[in-house]
Design a protein around this motif. Structure first.
Motif, PDB file in Angstrom:
ATOM      1  N   LEU A 230      79.657  84.395 -12.443  1.00 55.65           N
ATOM      2  CA  LEU A 230      79.859  84.689 -11.038  1.00 55.65           C
ATOM      3  C   LEU A 230      78.658  84.472 -10.244  1.00 55.65           C
ATOM      4  CD1 LEU A 230      82.350  87.616 -10.892  1.00 55.65           C
ATOM      5  CD2 LEU A 230      82.719  85.341 -10.588  1.00 55.65           C
ATOM      6  N   TYR A 231      77.504  84.936 -11.024  1.00 55.58           N
ATOM      7  CA  TYR A 231      75.990  84.854 -10.288  1.00 55.58           C
ATOM      8  C   TYR A 231      75.578  83.390 -10.101  1.00 55.58           C
ATOM      9  CZ  TYR A 231      70.929  84.339 -10.262  1.00 55.58           C
ATOM     10  OH  TYR A 231      69.704  83.905  -9.841  1.00 55.58           O
ATOM     11  N   PHE A 232      75.873  82.520 -11.110  1.00 53.93           N
ATOM     12  CA  PHE A 232      75.748  80.902 -10.799  1.00 53.93           C
ATOM     13  C   PHE A 232      76.613  80.353 -10.021  1.00 53.93           C
ATOM     14  CE2 PHE A 232      73.139  81.672 -14.736  1.00 53.93           C
ATOM     15  CZ  PHE A 232      72.041  81.193 -14.184  1.00 53.93           C
ATOM     16  N   GLY A 233      77.939  80.968  -9.897  1.00 56.93           N
ATOM     17  CA  GLY A 233      79.051  80.268  -8.931  1.00 56.93           C
ATOM     18  C   GLY A 233      78.404  80.605  -7.609  1.00 56.93           C
ATOM     19  N   LEU A 234      78.177  81.831  -7.220  1.00 61.33           N
ATOM     20  CA  LEU A 234      77.614  82.183  -5.819  1.00 61.33           C
ATOM     21  C   LEU A 234      76.755  81.594  -5.723  1.00 61.33           C
ATOM     22  CD1 LEU A 234      77.999  83.690  -3.321  1.00 61.33           C
ATOM     23  CD2 LEU A 234      77.057  85.730  -4.410  1.00 61.33           C
ATOM     24  N   GLY A 235      75.466  81.519  -6.632  1.00 58.35           N
ATOM     25  CA  GLY A 235      74.246  80.788  -6.334  1.00 58.35           C
ATOM     26  C   GLY A 235      74.221  79.222  -6.038  1.00 58.35           C
ATOM     27  N   SER A 236      75.250  78.567  -6.801  1.00 52.89           N
ATOM     28  CA  SER A 236      75.629  77.291  -6.302  1.00 52.89           C
ATOM     29  C   SER A 236      76.111  77.010  -4.758  1.00 52.89           C
ATOM     30  CB  SER A 236      76.779  76.725  -7.329  1.00 52.89           C
ATOM     31  OG  SER A 236      76.450  76.803  -8.654  1.00 52.89           O
ATOM     32  N   LEU A 237      76.896  78.055  -4.468  1.00 49.32           N
ATOM     33  CA  LEU A 237      77.218  77.729  -2.941  1.00 49.32           C
ATOM     34  C   LEU A 237      76.271  77.993  -1.960  1.00 49.32           C
ATOM     35  CD1 LEU A 237      80.866  79.718  -3.272  1.00 49.32           C
ATOM     36  CD2 LEU A 237      80.567  77.232  -3.399  1.00 49.32           C
ATOM     37  N   LEU A 238      75.309  79.074  -2.286  1.00 45.80           N
ATOM     38  CA  LEU A 238      74.395  79.386  -1.494  1.00 45.80           C
ATOM     39  C   LEU A 238      72.963  78.324  -1.441  1.00 45.80           C
ATOM     40  CD1 LEU A 238      73.725  83.411  -2.187  1.00 45.80           C
ATOM     41  CD2 LEU A 238      74.836  81.949  -0.153  1.00 45.80           C
ATOM     42  N   SER A 239      73.177  77.792  -2.626  1.00 48.02           N
ATOM     43  CA  SER A 239      72.137  76.453  -2.574  1.00 48.02           C
ATOM     44  C   SER A 239      72.447  75.311  -2.037  1.00 48.02           C
ATOM     45  CB  SER A 239      71.872  76.269  -3.913  1.00 48.02           C
ATOM     46  OG  SER A 239      71.140  77.242  -4.698  1.00 48.02           O
ATOM     47  N   MET A 240      73.866  75.133  -2.003  1.00 51.47           N
ATOM     48  CA  MET A 240      74.442  73.922  -1.140  1.00 51.47           C
ATOM     49  C   MET A 240      74.377  74.255   0.405  1.00 51.47           C
ATOM     50  SD  MET A 240      78.290  73.371  -2.968  1.00 51.47           S
ATOM     51  CE  MET A 240      78.399  73.041  -4.865  1.00 51.47           C
ATOM     52  N   TYR A 241      74.566  75.380   0.723  1.00 53.45           N
ATOM     53  CA  TYR A 241      74.343  75.676   2.233  1.00 53.45           C
ATOM     54  C   TYR A 241      72.564  75.556   2.459  1.00 53.45           C
ATOM     55  CZ  TYR A 241      73.513  78.573   6.174  1.00 53.45           C
ATOM     56  OH  TYR A 241      73.217  79.197   7.314  1.00 53.45           O
ATOM     57  N   GLY A 242      71.840  76.305   1.401  1.00 50.85           N
ATOM     58  CA  GLY A 242      70.305  75.731   1.855  1.00 50.85           C
ATOM     59  C   GLY A 242      70.133  74.419   1.761  1.00 50.85           C
ATOM     60  N   CYS A 243      70.381  73.545   0.734  1.00 51.65           N
ATOM     61  CA  CYS A 243      70.322  72.018   0.881  1.00 51.65           C
ATOM     62  C   CYS A 243      70.697  71.530   2.210  1.00 51.65           C
ATOM     63  CB  CYS A 243      70.816  71.361  -0.015  1.00 51.65           C
ATOM     64  SG  CYS A 243      70.156  71.867  -1.809  1.00 51.65           S
ATOM     65  N   PHE A 244      71.765  72.001   2.796  1.00 52.07           N
ATOM     66  CA  PHE A 244      72.268  71.505   4.159  1.00 52.07           C
ATOM     67  C   PHE A 244      71.257  71.790   5.182  1.00 52.07           C
ATOM     68  CE2 PHE A 244      74.559  72.400   8.180  1.00 52.07           C
ATOM     69  CZ  PHE A 244      75.052  71.107   8.456  1.00 52.07           C
ATOM     70  N   GLN A 245      70.712  73.237   5.300  1.00 54.12           N
ATOM     71  CA  GLN A 245      69.820  73.639   6.076  1.00 54.12           C
ATOM     72  C   GLN A 245      68.380  72.779   5.860  1.00 54.12           C
ATOM     73  OE1 GLN A 245      69.562  77.947   5.264  1.00 54.12           O
ATOM     74  NE2 GLN A 245      70.156  78.132   7.507  1.00 54.12           N
ATOM     75  N   TYR A 246      68.191  72.544   4.688  1.00 50.26           N
ATOM     76  CA  TYR A 246      66.758  71.845   4.706  1.00 50.26           C
ATOM     77  C   TYR A 246      66.828  70.372   5.011  1.00 50.26           C
ATOM     78  CZ  TYR A 246      62.992  70.051   1.631  1.00 50.26           C
ATOM     79  OH  TYR A 246      61.753  69.158   1.184  1.00 50.26           O
ATOM     80  N   HIS A 247      68.166  69.765   4.731  1.00 52.94           N
ATOM     81  CA  HIS A 247      68.264  68.504   5.144  1.00 52.94           C
ATOM     82  C   HIS A 247      68.512  68.206   6.866  1.00 52.94           C
ATOM     83  CE1 HIS A 247      69.727  64.217   5.162  1.00 52.94           C
ATOM     84  NE2 HIS A 247      70.596  64.617   6.116  1.00 52.94           N
ATOM     85  N   ASN A 248      68.771  69.377   7.381  1.00 54.09           N
ATOM     86  CA  ASN A 248      68.955  69.233   8.985  1.00 54.09           C
ATOM     87  C   ASN A 248      67.648  69.791   9.751  1.00 54.09           C
ATOM     88  OD1 ASN A 248      71.713  68.081   9.777  1.00 54.09           O
ATOM     89  ND2 ASN A 248      72.184  69.558   7.863  1.00 54.09           N
ATOM     90  N   LYS A 249      66.627  70.213   8.623  1.00 47.28           N
ATOM     91  CA  LYS A 249      65.279  70.651   9.303  1.00 47.28           C
ATOM     92  C   LYS A 249      65.527  72.229   9.875  1.00 47.28           C
ATOM     93  CE  LYS A 249      63.610  66.565   8.756  1.00 47.28           C
ATOM     94  NZ  LYS A 249      62.779  66.372   7.640  1.00 47.28           N
ATOM     95  N   VAL A 250      66.487  72.850   9.524  1.00 46.94           N
ATOM     96  CA  VAL A 250      66.763  74.354   9.690  1.00 46.94           C
ATOM     97  C   VAL A 250      66.029  75.008   8.860  1.00 46.94           C
ATOM     98  CG1 VAL A 250      68.340  76.202  10.064  1.00 46.94           C
ATOM     99  CG2 VAL A 250      68.959  73.892  10.586  1.00 46.94           C
ATOM    100  N   GLY A 251      65.980  74.603   7.527  1.00 48.14           N
ATOM    101  CA  GLY A 251      64.886  75.224   6.572  1.00 48.14           C
ATOM    102  C   GLY A 251      64.209  74.315   5.992  1.00 48.14           C
ATOM    103  N   GLY A 252      63.956  73.205   6.418  1.00 43.69           N
ATOM    104  CA  GLY A 252      63.553  72.362   5.652  1.00 43.69           C
ATOM    105  C   GLY A 252      61.700  72.070   6.167  1.00 43.69           C
TER     106      GLY A 252
END
Length: 388
Positions: free
Chosen positions: A177-199
């Motif tokens: 479950l840790y890696f499942g939830l981590g995958s979802l949070l990393s997807m969200y983080g990559c979206f932020q990174y790509h859109n310069k929100v957290g990039g």
């Protein structure tokens, strides 16, 4: 007292019985006084042994009825229950006192540093080095999640749902479950990174480790007075609910994985070797790959590791123990681990010993985190961005 239902003498010839684990070397052969011929042993009642299929599985058999008032209404259970209850109460108090970003600004002004329970949103998905793209951490978490999930499903298909009777499978499910939830949070983080929100806005800044904030490079040249200005400091967003759950599960897994693997390889395996038991793929896999994946993720992620979250580790084990008590109070079953058996006069000692084992098991991971901070900050001084 017999905890596992074994006899010390060497018994032969080998025989298998549908109600006994087939890994037992043999069953007693009863000799008839009349003709001195060996006859088959009588079939024990189903409540005295756990049925198993003819697989390479090993399970202890029950020697004491647990679903009786006399098993629970005694001083041994009272002492063990007090130990578990104290760990729950103390753990809850520690969590309430330290968890979350409550009074973070006040704590920063008074103590000059952030509270131990604070967590920022980008810490759950960004790698520990600026030179590593968040997509790499995402890829690893997705692969780890699917590998662990497939292994868990196959294990259930082979051995059945009874595997969740064990603490090991509880922990294996938790890390999945840790890696499942981590995958979802990393997807969200990559979206932020790509859109310069957290990039670039984040990674082009200098991290103020003391305050947990980012300061833009353009402000760094304006002098110390300007660096202290709130208006010129980019404050990071505090983590949300699921990010905190992810951080908590990370530290629960750290202690639980160390506990299960250390107990298995240092205590249970030597006992099984004495009984001439051959370890199979599933047993070895369940006690190795979880630690490997967790250590790799630890070396890549940017999560914090405060000591106070050992309380969640205690609560996790306490929930498992209470679950076992409820099951055994309702049904007469064998104990999955001998140190849980309350019929032994040494039960309070076993319970307290296992409780104290939580501290060094959690401490091992604290040392791993300190080693990570020390080595990576030395090898990559300009790229390392974790908060100690």
């Amino acid at each position: 007292m017999i905890l596992w239902g074994y006899k010390k003498e060497k018994l032969a010839p080998k025989a298998h019985h549908p109600f006994f684990p087939h890994s037992l070397s043999s069953l007693p052969i009863f000799i008839s006084k009349a003709n001195k011929q060996s006859i088959s042993p009588p079939t024990p009642p189903p409540s005295l042994a756990f049925p198993c299929s003819p697989k390479n599985s090993w399970q202890p058999i029950m020697t004491v009825h647990t679903a009786t008032p006399s098993y629970w209404l005694n001083w041994r259970f009272v002492v063990c229950a007090i130990c578990v209850l104290v760990s729950i109460v103390v753990g809850s108090i520690v969590i309430i006192k330290h968890e979350g970003p409550r009074n973070s600004k006040q704590g920063s002004r008074e103590a000059g540093k952030e509270p131990a329970g604070v967590l920022y949103e980008d810490e759950v998905w960004k790698p520990c080095l600026k030179t590593i793209h968040p997509a790499w951490l995402l890829a690893f978490r997705v692969v780890a999640f699917f590998v662990l999930l497939v292994l868990l499903i196959l294990n259930v298909a082979v051995d059945g749902g009874d595997i969740f009777y064990y603490y090991t499978q509880w922990t294996f499910t938790l890390i999945t479950l840790y890696f499942g939830l981590g995958s979802l949070l990393s997807m969200y983080g990559c979206f932020q990174y790509h859109n310069k929100v957290g990039g670039d806005e984040t990674y082009n800044g200098t991290f103020d480790a003391e305050r947990g904030t980012y300061v833009e490079n353009s402000n760094a040249s304006l002098g110390g007075k300007h660096l202290q200005s709130t208006e010129q400091r980019q404050v990071r967003q505090t983590a949300g609910f699921w990010s905190y759950i992810f951080q908590i599960v990370f530290q629960m897994n750290a202690g639980a994985v160390m506990l299960t693997d250390c107990v298995f390889w240092l205590l249970i395996v030597p006992f099984l070797e004495i009984k001439d038991y051959n370890l199979n793929f599933w047993i070895i896999n369940m006690h190795t790959i979880n630690a490997v994946f967790l250590l790799v993720d630890t070396s890549l992620n940017c999560l914090r590791f405060p000591w106070f979250r050992i309380a969640y580790f205690f609560l996790w084990t306490a929930i498992y123990v209470i679950f076992q008590w409820i099951v055994h109070a309702c049904f007469s079953l064998w104990w999955p681990y001998p140190f849980l058996d309350l019929s032994s006069p040494f039960a309070p000692l076993w319970y307290s010993s296992v409780g104290f084992m939580h501290i060094p098991c959690f401490g091992i991971f604290v040392l791993i985190m300190k080693m990570k901070h020390s080595l990576l900050s030395r090898w990559f001084p300009h790229s390392y961005q974790c908060v100690r």
